[in-house]
Design an enzyme around this catalytic site. Sequence first.
Site, mmCIF file in Angstrom:
data_model
loop_
_atom_site.group_PDB
_atom_site.id
_atom_site.type_symbol
_atom_site.label_atom_id
_atom_site.label_comp_id
_atom_site.label_asym_id
_atom_site.label_seq_id
_atom_site.Cartn_x
_atom_site.Cartn_y
_atom_site.Cartn_z
ATOM 1 N N LYS A 79 2.277 4.593 1.383
ATOM 2 C CA LYS A 79 2.458 5.081 2.754
ATOM 3 C C LYS A 79 2.250 6.588 2.745
ATOM 4 O O LYS A 79 3.039 7.336 2.176
ATOM 5 C CB LYS A 79 3.866 4.738 3.266
ATOM 6 C CG LYS A 79 4.068 5.129 4.723
ATOM 7 C CD LYS A 79 5.410 4.628 5.248
ATOM 8 C CE LYS A 79 5.523 4.688 6.755
ATOM 9 N NZ LYS A 79 5.334 5.998 7.342
ATOM 10 N N GLU A 119 0.825 -1.206 0.000
ATOM 11 C CA GLU A 119 0.000 0.000 0.000
ATOM 12 C C GLU A 119 0.856 1.252 0.000
ATOM 13 O O GLU A 119 1.992 1.233 0.485
ATOM 14 C CB GLU A 119 -0.884 0.013 1.257
ATOM 15 C CG GLU A 119 -1.752 -1.211 1.342
ATOM 16 C CD GLU A 119 -2.530 -1.285 2.643
ATOM 17 O OE1 GLU A 119 -2.550 -0.295 3.400
ATOM 18 O OE2 GLU A 119 -3.106 -2.350 2.893
ATOM 19 N N ARG A 170 -2.231 9.510 11.946
ATOM 20 C CA ARG A 170 -2.958 8.250 12.055
ATOM 21 C C ARG A 170 -4.198 8.423 12.924
ATOM 22 O O ARG A 170 -4.120 8.996 14.004
ATOM 23 C CB ARG A 170 -2.062 7.193 12.670
ATOM 24 C CG ARG A 170 -2.726 5.851 12.783
ATOM 25 C CD ARG A 170 -1.694 4.799 12.845
ATOM 26 N NE ARG A 170 -2.216 3.487 13.073
ATOM 27 C CZ ARG A 170 -1.427 2.437 13.252
ATOM 28 N NH1 ARG A 170 -0.113 2.597 13.249
ATOM 29 N NH2 ARG A 170 -1.948 1.246 13.441
ATOM 30 N N LYS A 199 7.558 -1.497 6.507
ATOM 31 C CA LYS A 199 7.639 -0.246 5.750
ATOM 32 C C LYS A 199 8.944 -0.160 4.997
ATOM 33 O O LYS A 199 9.970 -0.681 5.437
ATOM 34 C CB LYS A 199 7.468 0.947 6.693
ATOM 35 C CG LYS A 199 8.496 1.030 7.771
ATOM 36 C CD LYS A 199 8.222 2.208 8.702
ATOM 37 C CE LYS A 199 9.074 2.081 9.940
ATOM 38 N NZ LYS A 199 8.922 3.169 10.878
HETATM 39 P P1 AMP Z 1 6.339 4.928 10.993
HETATM 40 O O1 AMP Z 1 5.562 5.975 11.729
HETATM 41 O O2 AMP Z 1 7.433 5.482 10.124
HETATM 42 O O3 AMP Z 1 6.771 3.797 11.886
HETATM 43 O O4 AMP Z 1 5.376 4.228 9.930
HETATM 44 C C1 AMP Z 1 4.181 3.609 10.300
HETATM 45 C C2 AMP Z 1 3.055 4.586 10.114
HETATM 46 O O5 AMP Z 1 2.786 4.819 8.752
HETATM 47 C C3 AMP Z 1 1.739 4.103 10.656
HETATM 48 O O6 AMP Z 1 1.658 4.327 12.031
HETATM 49 C C4 AMP Z 1 0.745 4.959 9.883
HETATM 50 O O7 AMP Z 1 0.514 6.151 10.601
HETATM 51 C C5 AMP Z 1 1.474 5.344 8.611
HETATM 52 N N1 AMP Z 1 0.856 4.828 7.375
HETATM 53 C C6 AMP Z 1 0.679 5.533 6.248
HETATM 54 N N2 AMP Z 1 0.102 4.801 5.292
HETATM 55 C C7 AMP Z 1 -0.112 3.563 5.800
HETATM 56 C C8 AMP Z 1 -0.676 2.343 5.300
HETATM 57 N N3 AMP Z 1 -1.148 2.233 4.065
HETATM 58 N N4 AMP Z 1 -0.723 1.284 6.144
HETATM 59 C C9 AMP Z 1 -0.231 1.373 7.409
HETATM 60 N N5 AMP Z 1 0.312 2.484 7.929
HETATM 61 C C10 AMP Z 1 0.374 3.579 7.151
#
Ligand code: AMP
Length: 550
Positions: free
Chosen positions: A223, A221, A228, A392
């Site tokens: 990002k 998906e 969130r 990610k």
């Molecule tokens: P990080 O904050 O860098 O650890 O990345 C994870 C965060 O990416 C999650 O907590 C979400 O807020 C965000 N995110 C954005 N798009 C998505 C998606 N398609 N699926 C899951 N998380 C996402």
Amino acid sequence: MTDILASLFKECTVEDIDKVVYMLQGTVAPPFKGIEIGMGEKFVQQAVSNASGVSKEEVVKEYKTSGDLGIVVSDLLPKKEGTLTVSQVYDAFMKIATVSGKGTQEVKIKSLTELLKNSSPKEARYLVRIPLGKLRLGAGDATIIDALSVRTVGDKSMKAEIERAYNLCCDMGLVAKTLYTDRKAITNFGIKVGNPIKPALAERLSSVEEIIDKIGECYVEAKYDGFRIQLHKEGDKVELFSRRIERMTHMFPEIVQAAREQIKGDAIVEGETISYDESTGEFLPFQFTIRRKRKHGVEEMVEQYPVVYFTFDMLYNGQDLTKKPYIERRSILEQSISEGETIKVSEKIKTKDPEELKLFFDENIGRGLEGIVAKDLNAPYTAGARKFAWIKLKRSYKGELADTIDVTIVGYLAGRGARAKMVGALLGAVYDEESETFKTVAKVGSGMTEEQMKTLKQMLDEIRVENKPKNVDAIIVPDVWTHPQYVITVSADEITLSPSHTCGRVDELGYALRFPRMVSWIREDKKPEDSTTVKEIIEMYDMQKHAKTS
Ligand code: AMP
């Protein structure tokens, strides 16, 4: 600490246990309810004066000498035994937290005065620190959970079960009360609409090949770099919670409205909220979306810079879906949402081909997005845990770490000479989940404008503490220590080993960030415990070594 808490818990009755637990957390209700005890210093001084019969001027004078109203009140109150019960203390603080309308301050002062009049000097010392936000017991969620387990079965073997229940409701008082009422109810604990679920977190890998090797065919998906939101809908009632489990319903009225029209039935949905410019259609950076946190001007923002809510998971649709594999949850999500202007479903592809994954990644980077999140089709929803259910992959530049790092500020080095009104560098720390302490990893002195460096000094001076906080582990001694409260995001060239930092320290060497720079303002969406963890830094270090040799 666990043993002290466990023996306290053994003495608690089922009527009192939730109250005791909330007060251990420095509050009277689960944090997502937004009920705060806070009272200004002046009002607390007034209560101390009323309860002790000593003039306000004298109280202020004493306070100036000792710097702690706790010490002042215990010196001034007559020596006697306290008669307070848990309920009396709890009820008084609940009243202080919730009273509103005319004469609010008087009611608060009166409630605190009554409490102090009925307490011993020693009790009063700690009681006044509660409304001042200075009790800071340092008993984190993990310690409370351990202690509840020890109280119940004599050791920590019930920890996983209690933690699971907590991750499903984010209400430690409720969990403790349930445990005291009926142990089996903890095992069968289910989610409840209106109680936020601890968000699942993503692991990271450094290449598309590694992702496919790890989870095989997956959904990939876009990002989105937004905010969130976990949305709870029951009938027409809609609540929004942040990743920090704070109630955010007021921030996005258009999502609340759209949810009533676009989401079928009762639901708990997760997604990323991102602002866009109504005139150009362009997505705006995270810092823009967070501006909605201010209570004023939300309506104008809705007009000019509306948001899109890209949903990506569904945890409840009248039934608990958290144990179902992602492929099913996602399919239910798609059936439950009728896409419109405000609520959409995140873009995805299904693939087992690294080439195809790479193409999708590049396309998204080309569109200005952060990267992608790959999802294990068979994984359940991993509340509160960072697992390979979500992986990610973010864009990175040559000579830069593939991911940014969230650090908690634990102090600062002062600016010198003409920069005396600014911070010189921030002492940044990551979180060690095992010991519940913050371990330093960087001195961050770049990436900030002069204006930001001034503002940071003012903000940090407000939370300065005389000595190194108990839950901070550091070798570097900054000019000013602060209570761990603010999180910032930094990027760095690489992770190196250094004798000056305590993150992952073994044999006199810890991990450190090379050329760290601040790339975000204070992350209001993250708590200190949401900082990058020591474990993640070590994983990133290993990934970097691997990348260098491959
Ligand atoms: P990080 O904050 O860098 O650890 O990345 C994870 C965060 O990416 C999650 O907590 C979400 O807020 C965000 N995110 C954005 N798009 C998505 C998606 N398609 N699926 C899951 N998380 C996402």
